[in-house]
Scaffold this active site. Structure first.
Site, short mmCIF file in Angstrom:
data_model
loop_
_atom_site.label_atom_id
_atom_site.label_comp_id
_atom_site.label_asym_id
_atom_site.label_seq_id
_atom_site.Cartn_x
_atom_site.Cartn_y
_atom_site.Cartn_z
N ASP A 207 0.82 -1.22 0.00
CA ASP A 207 0.00 0.00 0.00
C ASP A 207 0.85 1.27 0.00
O ASP A 207 0.33 2.37 0.00
CB ASP A 207 -0.92 0.00 1.23
CG ASP A 207 -1.96 1.10 1.21
OD1 ASP A 207 -2.52 1.36 0.13
OD2 ASP A 207 -2.21 1.72 2.27
N SER A 231 -6.81 5.20 -0.03
CA SER A 231 -7.09 3.86 -0.55
C SER A 231 -8.55 3.50 -0.27
O SER A 231 -9.05 3.74 0.82
CB SER A 231 -6.17 2.82 0.11
OG SER A 231 -4.82 3.17 -0.08
N GLN A 281 -5.60 -2.13 -6.65
CA GLN A 281 -6.15 -1.20 -5.66
C GLN A 281 -6.83 -0.04 -6.37
O GLN A 281 -6.38 0.39 -7.44
CB GLN A 281 -5.05 -0.65 -4.76
CG GLN A 281 -5.56 0.29 -3.67
CD GLN A 281 -4.44 0.83 -2.79
OE1 GLN A 281 -3.94 1.93 -3.03
NE2 GLN A 281 -4.04 0.06 -1.78
#
Length: 290
Positions: A207, A231, A281
């Site tokens: 991430d 995110s 993502q």
């Protein structure tokens, strides 16, 4: 703790407060919200602690629902969805101050003999990580010195990150840039031999830079930000065993950005070009008003 890698291992070592309930530490930091990779990594630890050790995780799917507050512990509640002959499924809910901030579903698979195998080659050849500067070295080269805040951040960073393409610092440098980015990464120290720790550490790292690919055509990665970003969801598929304390290449691209959201895809390879992990993502992007 003597280095940031050991601090990461400590961060991922959850306290078991009930059979399927765990509590994770959330460091007090200057960030507005808890880093999403931390929550994902801790949630996967909680899931893995309720499964048989001979079944490594093969996929996870997660949603970031609310921003977490730094410095406040996070409670992870695990639901044992399925325990089958080959697959184990766990659902994890992360709660902070009585509100759900994140949920994750993870699937674990008992290793099987391969029926067949294939893999597309890496998208491009890249320099070896040892030939590339660290982020801190690039910042020092550009600014002449490392600002105090970045110096502190660099000391606390558990991963050595080296961008394959030099950092862009001005709007002129991003003109015509494609939405692609690649970094070499590894932890700054050894993580031990627990495979779950390595998987959760890489989940943490996944991430960190993935949404860079969305931003590259729009603004320099370093300097004042023109967008607030967060995110939204995160998915990973784990193909082969790996160690997060050995160099891996995180190749990232953004196929589309529209409607205030940007999609990013990542492929993680080892130094021999073996595909270890696939990542997808979506992130939220909103213009900052000053």
């Amino acid at each position: 703790m003597t280095n940031a890698a050991e601090q990461l291992v400590e961060l991922l070592d959850l306290e078991r407060i009930e059979v399927d309930i765990f509590r994770g530490r959330s460091p007090q930091e200057s960030l507005q919200r808890v880093f999403g990779g931390q929550v994902a990594g801790q949630a996967l630890v909680a899931a893995g602690r309720t499964t048989e050790g001979d079944r490594p995780v093969h996929s996870l799917h997660a949603y970031f629902l609310r921003p977490g507050t730094p410095g406040v512990p996070i409670v992870y509640q695990v639901e044992r969805v399925r325990d089958g002959r080959s697959f184990t499924t766990r659902r994890v809910t992360a709660v902070q101050r009585g509100r759900t901030i994140f949920n994750l579903t993870a699937s674990f698979h008992r290793p099987e003999e391969e029926s067949f195998t294939h893999q597309l080659p890496p998208a491009r050849s890249v320099p070896d990580p040892e030939t590339l500067p660290t982020v801190a070295e690039e910042v020092r080269e550009h600014l002449g010195e490392l600002p105090e805040a970045l110096e502190l951040m660099a000391r606390r960073q558990p991963f050595d990150i080296r961008y394959v393409d030099r950092l862009r610092w001005s709007p002129e440098e991003i003109e015509g840039a494609e939405p692609r980015s690649a970094v070499w990464m590894r932890t700054v120290g050894p993580l031990g031999d627990d495979p779950l720790v390595h998987t959760c550490a890489l989940t943490y790292a996944s991430d960190m830079t993935l949404l860079d690919a969305v931003r590259i055509p729009v603004e320099p990665l370093w300097g004042p930000r023109g967008f607030d970003m967060a995110s939204l969801d995160h998915a990973m598929w784990f193909h082969r065993p790996f160690r997060a304390d050995e160099w891996f290449l995180y190749d990232q691209e953004s196929p589309v950005a529209t409607g205030g959201r940007g999609l990013a895809r990542g492929r993680i390879h080892d130094r021999e070009g073996n595909l270890l992990v696939s990542v997808v993502q979506e992130g939220l992007f909103r213009k900052l008003t000053r």
